[in-house]
Design a protein around this motif. Structure first.
Motif, PDB file in Angstrom:
ATOM      1  N   ARG A 173      27.806  62.986  51.223  1.00  0.00           N
ATOM      2  CA  ARG A 173      27.554  63.926  50.121  1.00  0.00           C
ATOM      3  C   ARG A 173      27.099  63.192  48.850  1.00  0.00           C
ATOM      4  O   ARG A 173      26.224  63.658  48.138  1.00  0.00           O
ATOM      5  N   SER A 232      37.035  69.978  55.334  1.00  0.00           N
ATOM      6  CA  SER A 232      36.251  70.070  56.577  1.00  0.00           C
ATOM      7  C   SER A 232      35.212  68.972  56.725  1.00  0.00           C
ATOM      8  O   SER A 232      34.512  68.913  57.732  1.00  0.00           O
ATOM      9  N   ARG A 236      26.858  72.962  53.331  1.00  0.00           N
ATOM     10  CA  ARG A 236      28.144  73.139  54.018  1.00  0.00           C
ATOM     11  C   ARG A 236      27.984  73.691  55.426  1.00  0.00           C
ATOM     12  O   ARG A 236      28.752  74.522  55.875  1.00  0.00           O
ATOM     13  N   TYR A 248      36.956  54.833  45.943  1.00  0.00           N
ATOM     14  CA  TYR A 248      37.268  53.895  47.035  1.00  0.00           C
ATOM     15  C   TYR A 248      36.755  52.483  46.770  1.00  0.00           C
ATOM     16  O   TYR A 248      37.210  51.535  47.410  1.00  0.00           O
ATOM     17  N   ALA A 259      36.508  76.354  54.489  1.00  0.00           N
ATOM     18  CA  ALA A 259      35.878  77.645  54.203  1.00  0.00           C
ATOM     19  C   ALA A 259      36.190  78.683  55.284  1.00  0.00           C
ATOM     20  O   ALA A 259      36.391  79.858  54.987  1.00  0.00           O
ATOM     21  N   PHE A 317      39.587  62.950  43.658  1.00  0.00           N
ATOM     22  CA  PHE A 317      38.635  61.969  44.216  1.00  0.00           C
ATOM     23  C   PHE A 317      37.237  62.521  44.428  1.00  0.00           C
ATOM     24  O   PHE A 317      36.385  61.850  45.020  1.00  0.00           O
ATOM     25  N   VAL A 374      35.606  62.842  55.088  1.00  0.00           N
ATOM     26  CA  VAL A 374      36.861  62.294  54.554  1.00  0.00           C
ATOM     27  C   VAL A 374      38.040  63.125  55.050  1.00  0.00           C
ATOM     28  O   VAL A 374      39.069  62.593  55.476  1.00  0.00           O
TER      29      VAL A 374
HETATM   30  N1  NAP Z   1      36.184  59.051  45.110  1.00  0.00           N
HETATM   31  C1  NAP Z   1      35.684  58.446  46.170  1.00  0.00           C
HETATM   32  O1  NAP Z   1      35.840  57.241  46.349  1.00  0.00           O
HETATM   33  C2  NAP Z   1      34.926  59.261  47.165  1.00  0.00           C
HETATM   34  C3  NAP Z   1      34.413  58.657  48.319  1.00  0.00           C
HETATM   35  C4  NAP Z   1      33.771  59.458  49.270  1.00  0.00           C
HETATM   36  C5  NAP Z   1      33.625  60.810  49.027  1.00  0.00           C
HETATM   37  N2  NAP Z   1      34.075  61.340  47.867  1.00  0.00           N
HETATM   38  C6  NAP Z   1      33.976  62.769  47.592  1.00  0.00           C
HETATM   39  O2  NAP Z   1      34.976  63.360  48.386  1.00  0.00           O
HETATM   40  C7  NAP Z   1      34.561  64.641  48.834  1.00  0.00           C
HETATM   41  C8  NAP Z   1      34.642  64.683  50.338  1.00  0.00           C
HETATM   42  O3  NAP Z   1      33.688  63.754  50.871  1.00  0.00           O
HETATM   43  P1  NAP Z   1      33.042  64.059  52.282  1.00  0.00           P
HETATM   44  O4  NAP Z   1      32.186  62.904  52.620  1.00  0.00           O
HETATM   45  O5  NAP Z   1      34.101  64.492  53.227  1.00  0.00           O
HETATM   46  O6  NAP Z   1      32.129  65.298  51.894  1.00  0.00           O
HETATM   47  P2  NAP Z   1      31.625  66.492  52.822  1.00  0.00           P
HETATM   48  O7  NAP Z   1      31.549  66.013  54.230  1.00  0.00           O
HETATM   49  O8  NAP Z   1      30.428  67.034  52.186  1.00  0.00           O
HETATM   50  O9  NAP Z   1      32.842  67.531  52.698  1.00  0.00           O
HETATM   51  C9  NAP Z   1      33.145  68.155  51.503  1.00  0.00           C
HETATM   52  C10 NAP Z   1      33.678  69.539  51.783  1.00  0.00           C
HETATM   53  O10 NAP Z   1      33.992  70.180  50.547  1.00  0.00           O
HETATM   54  C11 NAP Z   1      34.021  71.573  50.794  1.00  0.00           C
HETATM   55  N3  NAP Z   1      33.558  72.367  49.658  1.00  0.00           N
HETATM   56  C12 NAP Z   1      34.295  73.305  49.044  1.00  0.00           C
HETATM   57  N4  NAP Z   1      33.600  73.879  48.066  1.00  0.00           N
HETATM   58  C13 NAP Z   1      32.388  73.320  48.067  1.00  0.00           C
HETATM   59  C14 NAP Z   1      31.228  73.544  47.301  1.00  0.00           C
HETATM   60  N5  NAP Z   1      31.183  74.453  46.334  1.00  0.00           N
HETATM   61  N6  NAP Z   1      30.142  72.788  47.590  1.00  0.00           N
HETATM   62  C15 NAP Z   1      30.186  71.875  48.560  1.00  0.00           C
HETATM   63  N7  NAP Z   1      31.267  71.636  49.332  1.00  0.00           N
HETATM   64  C16 NAP Z   1      32.366  72.349  49.088  1.00  0.00           C
HETATM   65  C17 NAP Z   1      33.146  71.820  52.010  1.00  0.00           C
HETATM   66  O11 NAP Z   1      33.996  72.357  52.995  1.00  0.00           O
HETATM   67  P3  NAP Z   1      34.052  73.940  53.295  1.00  0.00           P
HETATM   68  O12 NAP Z   1      32.629  74.406  53.396  1.00  0.00           O
HETATM   69  O13 NAP Z   1      34.798  74.030  54.574  1.00  0.00           O
HETATM   70  O14 NAP Z   1      34.793  74.527  52.122  1.00  0.00           O
HETATM   71  C18 NAP Z   1      32.676  70.445  52.455  1.00  0.00           C
HETATM   72  O15 NAP Z   1      32.686  70.317  53.845  1.00  0.00           O
HETATM   73  C19 NAP Z   1      33.166  64.857  48.256  1.00  0.00           C
HETATM   74  O16 NAP Z   1      33.294  65.563  47.054  1.00  0.00           O
HETATM   75  C20 NAP Z   1      32.677  63.444  48.008  1.00  0.00           C
HETATM   76  O17 NAP Z   1      31.695  63.394  47.006  1.00  0.00           O
HETATM   77  C21 NAP Z   1      34.740  60.605  46.948  1.00  0.00           C
END
Ligand code: NAP
Length: 310
Positions: free
Chosen positions: A40, A146, A298, A252, A169, A223, A149
């Protein structure tokens, strides 16, 4: 060599083009990329309207493949070994130069496809859990569960004894999380708190609502902001439940340790059947632009993995 190049366009974020093969520094190995995954954060960077991606930026942080040239300084894997790597960029290409401190060797039982799904999402989950501390017997809430991560974190946290409530969702997007043993809800109103720890990555209204489910002196680890909407928090919210709670920022990369040992730990967990990458999309790299749109919108659960020449 061929590589995916940013276009700056919102619905066609990358295009396959020709670019120079990387010239590895002395502490980098040259890897022939067999599979990579997309994240993402990369999508955000590719379709940011202003100023848009820098023209010389090459995306790609998660790769798996074959070392074709070992690092000149003698560190890291040898030529001919299969590896997983986490370079700062340039991984969506036929060849990538990767620092040996961000590489781990793959055993025969772990395919390049499963390995490519590991780095960014797996490192984030592993390090989040480490930041959380002991979770055994503790109720833990995970929003935005979902994605890549969320699947790793849920499986690792449940393996460590946590009681995980995961927000997705739809039931379909939470199916695998439920199989891991999580309680899956689709609205924070249905989450049964209070929670010892909240792991929040959606932003907007989700952050304040998730905070209100924290127990007194609990910790919310912030995060991400998948919705791209800023959160609004009120001081007075803390009196309604999360009295004296802690809100902690997490990234991270903000650790002193190199990625290599944690990548090796993730590979070991997969090889030992204790961690199961959820690959919700697997296709050839010519379909990367469409896959990025689906990740943004998503339509993918877990990780998306793209293969080169398979
Ligand atoms: N801080 C760090 O070190 C770090 C590192 C990696 C990732 N991240 C962040 O952590 C989060 C998870 O990463 P990931 O790789 O698992 O991301 P991902 O695969 O895109 O999953 C994020 C999930 O957030 C949910 N979501 C809820 N509301 C949303 C909206 N309005 N727009 C988009 N998604 C929404 C979606 O699930 P549903 O559709 O099921 O609701 C989506 O599957 C992301 O925000 C990413 O940027 C942070």
């Amino acid at each position: 060599m061929k590589a995916l190049l940013p276009t700056g366009r919102p619905d066609d974020m990358v295009v396959l083009g020709d670019t120079e093969e990387p010239r590895p520094a002395s502490d980098e190995a040259l890897v022939k990329v067999e599979a990579f995954s997309v994240n993402r954060g990369e999508v955000f960077r590719l379709y940011s309207p202003q100023p848009g991606p820098r023209p010389d930026w090459r995306p790609g942080k998660d790769i798996a493949g074959l070392v074709v040239q070992a690092a000149a300084d003698g560190s890291g894997p040898r030529a001919g070994q299969r590896v997983v790597g986490h370079p700062p960029g340039g991984g969506w290409a036929e060849y990538a130069a990767v620092g040996t401190d961000a590489l781990a060797v793959l055993p025969d039982g772990v395919s390049s496809i499963r390995a490519a799904a590991l780095p960014l999402a797996g490192l984030t989950a592993l390090r989040l859990l480490r930041t959380t501390g002991c979770v055994s017997g503790h109720p833990l809430l995970l929003t935005g569960a979902s994605g890549g991560v969320g699947h790793y974190l849920t499986e690792l946290a449940i393996g460590a004894g946590a009681e995980v409530t995961a927000v997705t969702a739809t039931p379909e997007r939470g199916k695998r999380l439920a199989e891991f043993g999580a309680t899956v809800v689709h609205d924070l109103a249905d989450a049964r708190g209070p929670f010892h720890t909240v792991l929040e990555s959606v932003g907007g209204a989700s952050t304040a609502r998730a905070l209100s489910l924290l127990r007194p002196r609990g910790t919310l680890i912030w995060f991400g902001q998948a919705s791209r909407e800023p959160a609004e928090l009120s001081f007075f919210e803390f009196f309604k439940g999360p009295r004296s709670g802690t809100v902690r920022h997490f990234h991270y990369e903000h650790f002193d340790e190199a990625f290599a040992p944690d990548l090796a730990a993730l590979v070991r967990l997969v090889a030992n059947d204790r961690l199961h990458p959820e690959i919700g999309r697997l296709c050839g790299w010519q379909d990367t632009a469409a896959t990025l749109n689906d990740l943004r919108d998503r339509r993918i659960t877990g990780n998306a993995v793209l293969t080169i020449g398979q």
